[in-house]
Design a protein around this motif. Structure first.
Motif, PDB file in Angstrom:
ATOM      1  N   ILE A 116       0.816  -1.210   0.000  1.00  0.00           N
ATOM      2  CA  ILE A 116       0.000   0.000   0.000  1.00  0.00           C
ATOM      3  C   ILE A 116       0.850   1.260   0.000  1.00  0.00           C
ATOM      4  O   ILE A 116       0.434   2.315  -0.472  1.00  0.00           O
ATOM      5  N   ASN A 117       2.084   1.166   0.493  1.00  0.00           N
ATOM      6  CA  ASN A 117       2.981   2.324   0.490  1.00  0.00           C
ATOM      7  C   ASN A 117       3.410   2.716  -0.915  1.00  0.00           C
ATOM      8  O   ASN A 117       3.863   3.837  -1.139  1.00  0.00           O
ATOM      9  N   SER A 118       3.277   1.798  -1.882  1.00  0.00           N
ATOM     10  CA  SER A 118       3.673   2.097  -3.258  1.00  0.00           C
ATOM     11  C   SER A 118       2.480   2.376  -4.158  1.00  0.00           C
ATOM     12  O   SER A 118       2.640   2.558  -5.358  1.00  0.00           O
ATOM     13  N   ASP A 119       1.291   2.457  -3.579  1.00  0.00           N
ATOM     14  CA  ASP A 119       0.084   2.583  -4.382  1.00  0.00           C
ATOM     15  C   ASP A 119      -0.790   3.709  -3.861  1.00  0.00           C
ATOM     16  O   ASP A 119      -1.357   3.613  -2.788  1.00  0.00           O
ATOM     17  N   VAL A 120      -0.925   4.759  -4.645  1.00  0.00           N
ATOM     18  CA  VAL A 120      -1.626   5.953  -4.181  1.00  0.00           C
ATOM     19  C   VAL A 120      -3.133   5.756  -4.064  1.00  0.00           C
ATOM     20  O   VAL A 120      -3.800   6.477  -3.346  1.00  0.00           O
ATOM     21  N   THR A 121      -3.709   4.788  -4.741  1.00  0.00           N
ATOM     22  CA  THR A 121      -5.161   4.632  -4.731  1.00  0.00           C
ATOM     23  C   THR A 121      -5.650   3.265  -4.265  1.00  0.00           C
ATOM     24  O   THR A 121      -6.844   2.991  -4.314  1.00  0.00           O
ATOM     25  N   TYR A 122      -4.747   2.409  -3.806  1.00  0.00           N
ATOM     26  CA  TYR A 122      -5.164   1.083  -3.353  1.00  0.00           C
ATOM     27  C   TYR A 122      -6.233   1.187  -2.269  1.00  0.00           C
ATOM     28  O   TYR A 122      -7.231   0.476  -2.285  1.00  0.00           O
ATOM     29  N   ALA A 123      -6.028   2.099  -1.319  1.00  0.00           N
ATOM     30  CA  ALA A 123      -6.974   2.226  -0.211  1.00  0.00           C
ATOM     31  C   ALA A 123      -8.374   2.571  -0.711  1.00  0.00           C
ATOM     32  O   ALA A 123      -9.374   2.075  -0.195  1.00  0.00           O
ATOM     33  N   PHE A 124      -8.441   3.416  -1.733  1.00  0.00           N
ATOM     34  CA  PHE A 124      -9.752   3.778  -2.271  1.00  0.00           C
ATOM     35  C   PHE A 124     -10.436   2.563  -2.880  1.00  0.00           C
ATOM     36  O   PHE A 124     -11.621   2.316  -2.652  1.00  0.00           O
ATOM     37  N   PHE A 125      -9.685   1.789  -3.642  1.00  0.00           N
ATOM     38  CA  PHE A 125     -10.250   0.606  -4.278  1.00  0.00           C
ATOM     39  C   PHE A 125     -10.853  -0.348  -3.262  1.00  0.00           C
ATOM     40  O   PHE A 125     -11.917  -0.905  -3.471  1.00  0.00           O
ATOM     41  N   VAL A 126     -10.155  -0.573  -2.156  1.00  0.00           N
ATOM     42  CA  VAL A 126     -10.578  -1.602  -1.218  1.00  0.00           C
ATOM     43  C   VAL A 126     -11.423  -1.065  -0.083  1.00  0.00           C
ATOM     44  O   VAL A 126     -11.762  -1.788   0.840  1.00  0.00           O
ATOM     45  N   GLY A 127     -11.775   0.218  -0.140  1.00  0.00           N
ATOM     46  CA  GLY A 127     -12.800   0.717   0.756  1.00  0.00           C
ATOM     47  C   GLY A 127     -12.346   1.537   1.936  1.00  0.00           C
ATOM     48  O   GLY A 127     -13.166   1.898   2.784  1.00  0.00           O
ATOM     49  N   THR A 128     -11.064   1.868   2.028  1.00  0.00           N
ATOM     50  CA  THR A 128     -10.596   2.654   3.166  1.00  0.00           C
ATOM     51  C   THR A 128     -10.107   4.039   2.774  1.00  0.00           C
ATOM     52  O   THR A 128      -9.733   4.832   3.633  1.00  0.00           O
ATOM     53  N   GLY A 129     -10.083   4.339   1.478  1.00  0.00           N
ATOM     54  CA  GLY A 129      -9.619   5.636   1.019  1.00  0.00           C
ATOM     55  C   GLY A 129     -10.766   6.607   0.809  1.00  0.00           C
ATOM     56  O   GLY A 129     -11.943   6.256   0.894  1.00  0.00           O
ATOM     57  N   ASN A 130     -10.412   7.866   0.527  1.00  0.00           N
ATOM     58  CA  ASN A 130     -11.403   8.897   0.286  1.00  0.00           C
ATOM     59  C   ASN A 130     -10.827   9.895  -0.717  1.00  0.00           C
ATOM     60  O   ASN A 130      -9.733  10.430  -0.501  1.00  0.00           O
ATOM     61  N   ILE A 131     -11.540  10.142  -1.807  1.00  0.00           N
ATOM     62  CA  ILE A 131     -11.019  10.996  -2.877  1.00  0.00           C
ATOM     63  C   ILE A 131     -10.708  12.394  -2.370  1.00  0.00           C
ATOM     64  O   ILE A 131      -9.621  12.926  -2.582  1.00  0.00           O
ATOM     65  N   VAL A 132     -11.682  13.006  -1.683  1.00  0.00           N
ATOM     66  CA  VAL A 132     -11.512  14.387  -1.252  1.00  0.00           C
ATOM     67  C   VAL A 132     -10.434  14.505  -0.187  1.00  0.00           C
ATOM     68  O   VAL A 132      -9.675  15.476  -0.152  1.00  0.00           O
ATOM     69  N   ARG A 133     -10.331  13.514   0.670  1.00  0.00           N
ATOM     70  CA  ARG A 133      -9.294  13.541   1.707  1.00  0.00           C
ATOM     71  C   ARG A 133      -7.906  13.308   1.137  1.00  0.00           C
ATOM     72  O   ARG A 133      -6.938  13.947   1.562  1.00  0.00           O
ATOM     73  N   ASP A 134      -7.785  12.419   0.164  1.00  0.00           N
ATOM     74  CA  ASP A 134      -6.475  11.974  -0.309  1.00  0.00           C
ATOM     75  C   ASP A 134      -5.958  12.734  -1.530  1.00  0.00           C
ATOM     76  O   ASP A 134      -4.771  12.637  -1.851  1.00  0.00           O
ATOM     77  N   PHE A 135      -6.836  13.490  -2.209  1.00  0.00           N
ATOM     78  CA  PHE A 135      -6.451  14.181  -3.436  1.00  0.00           C
ATOM     79  C   PHE A 135      -6.877  15.644  -3.402  1.00  0.00           C
ATOM     80  O   PHE A 135      -7.904  15.987  -2.822  1.00  0.00           O
ATOM     81  N   LYS A 136      -6.112  16.486  -4.072  1.00  0.00           N
ATOM     82  CA  LYS A 136      -6.561  17.828  -4.408  1.00  0.00           C
ATOM     83  C   LYS A 136      -7.437  17.705  -5.655  1.00  0.00           C
ATOM     84  O   LYS A 136      -7.038  17.080  -6.641  1.00  0.00           O
ATOM     85  N   VAL A 137      -8.613  18.292  -5.601  1.00  0.00           N
ATOM     86  CA  VAL A 137      -9.547  18.220  -6.722  1.00  0.00           C
ATOM     87  C   VAL A 137      -9.484  19.536  -7.484  1.00  0.00           C
ATOM     88  O   VAL A 137      -9.745  20.607  -6.926  1.00  0.00           O
ATOM     89  N   LEU A 138      -9.131  19.467  -8.770  1.00  0.00           N
ATOM     90  CA  LEU A 138      -8.887  20.662  -9.574  1.00  0.00           C
ATOM     91  C   LEU A 138      -9.684  20.627 -10.877  1.00  0.00           C
ATOM     92  O   LEU A 138     -10.126  19.553 -11.311  1.00  0.00           O
ATOM     93  N   PRO A 139      -9.839  21.789 -11.527  1.00  0.00           N
ATOM     94  CA  PRO A 139     -10.436  21.779 -12.865  1.00  0.00           C
ATOM     95  C   PRO A 139      -9.563  20.965 -13.817  1.00  0.00           C
ATOM     96  O   PRO A 139      -8.338  20.927 -13.675  1.00  0.00           O
ATOM     97  N   PRO A 140     -10.165  20.319 -14.805  1.00  0.00           N
ATOM     98  CA  PRO A 140      -9.406  19.417 -15.680  1.00  0.00           C
ATOM     99  C   PRO A 140      -8.589  20.151 -16.726  1.00  0.00           C
ATOM    100  O   PRO A 140      -8.877  21.296 -17.083  1.00  0.00           O
ATOM    101  N   GLU A 141      -7.569  19.459 -17.227  1.00  0.00           N
ATOM    102  CA  GLU A 141      -6.811  19.909 -18.387  1.00  0.00           C
ATOM    103  C   GLU A 141      -7.222  19.138 -19.631  1.00  0.00           C
ATOM    104  O   GLU A 141      -6.634  19.310 -20.697  1.00  0.00           O
ATOM    105  N   ARG A 142      -8.192  18.257 -19.487  1.00  0.00           N
ATOM    106  CA  ARG A 142      -8.738  17.482 -20.597  1.00  0.00           C
ATOM    107  C   ARG A 142     -10.205  17.855 -20.778  1.00  0.00           C
ATOM    108  O   ARG A 142     -10.843  18.384 -19.870  1.00  0.00           O
TER     109      ARG A 142
END
Length: 219
Positions: A116-142
């Motif tokens: 899990i130390n090498s995976d930025v989103t593993y926790a989200f996949f398996v139910g212990t992560g949170n997008i807003v807590r773990d990521f900065k949410v920004l307007p897209p470049e796409r």
């Protein structure tokens, strides 16, 4: 990109009590979209999907293509099966993560706590992560389109393998596409198809016995 690096991505499926009308997500800000995405995913206990993947590297026109299936069973269990370009299987049973590579006849096994130390989103996949807590949410470049909206996610804690992600979200707040960009400009693009959520999944799905002769490497 192999299965081990592949899991550095954000998956998400979800189920709100009331589904929005088509085009409704156009009224949301990027942060609101991320919150809706998180809420939807929290109600997803199991998920299966097909995926298609392409990986491109700067200063070359060559793309590495892949395809396979994904199964999630929260909490803690996930399985990626690559069918092309070569057979690979990555499984977490909530205690260990195993990566089987058919072309080298090897299987690498390590504790989840180490992986899990090498995976930025593993926790989200398996139910212990949170997008807003773990990521900065920004307007897209796409760009999105009439049915898909895009948000940009940047890990709040610097990650050695991921610079940022773009997430394409449909009108029902389901992820349809992910773009993962590393610090060298390499891009992994994933599209999810035939998504099924909260269907029955056998725990045996997350048990994998490699063929005889496979070298087992414990880390």
């Amino acid at each position: 990109m192999n299965c081990k690096v592949l899991l550095v991505l954000l998956g998400a499926l979800m189920s709100l009590a009331v589904l929005p009308r088509a085009g409704q997500c156009a009224t949301f800000t990027p942060l609101e979209l991320a919150q809706k995405l998180q809420a939807r995913y929290e109600e997803t206990k199991t998920m299966t999907a097909d995926f298609k993947q392409s990986t491109s590297v700067p200063m070359t026109t060559r793309k590495r293509l892949g395809a396979g299936t994904l199964v999630i069973f929260k909490p803690g269990r996930i399985r990626w099966d690559y069918q092309t370009p070569e057979r690979q299987v990555l499984i977490s049973d909530s205690k260990k993560v195993s990566l089987y590579m058919a072309d080298s006849a090897q299987m690498i096994v390590q504790p989840v706590s180490q992986y899990i130390n090498s995976d930025v989103t593993y926790a989200f996949f398996v139910g212990t992560g949170n997008i807003v807590r773990d990521f900065k949410v920004l307007p897209p470049e796409r760009q999105g389109d009439a049915s898909l909206k895009v948000i940009k996610l940047v890990p709040k804690t610097a990650h050695p393998q991921v610079d940022y992600l773009h997430v394409w979200i449909d009108e029902n707040f389901m992820v349809r596409r992910l773009e993962i960009v590393d610090h060298f400009g390499s891009i992994t693009d994933l599209t999810f198809l035939n998504i099924r959520r909260n269907a029955a999944v056998s725990p045996e799905t997350f048990v994998f016995v490699p063929p005889l002769g496979t070298e087992i490497i414990e880390q």
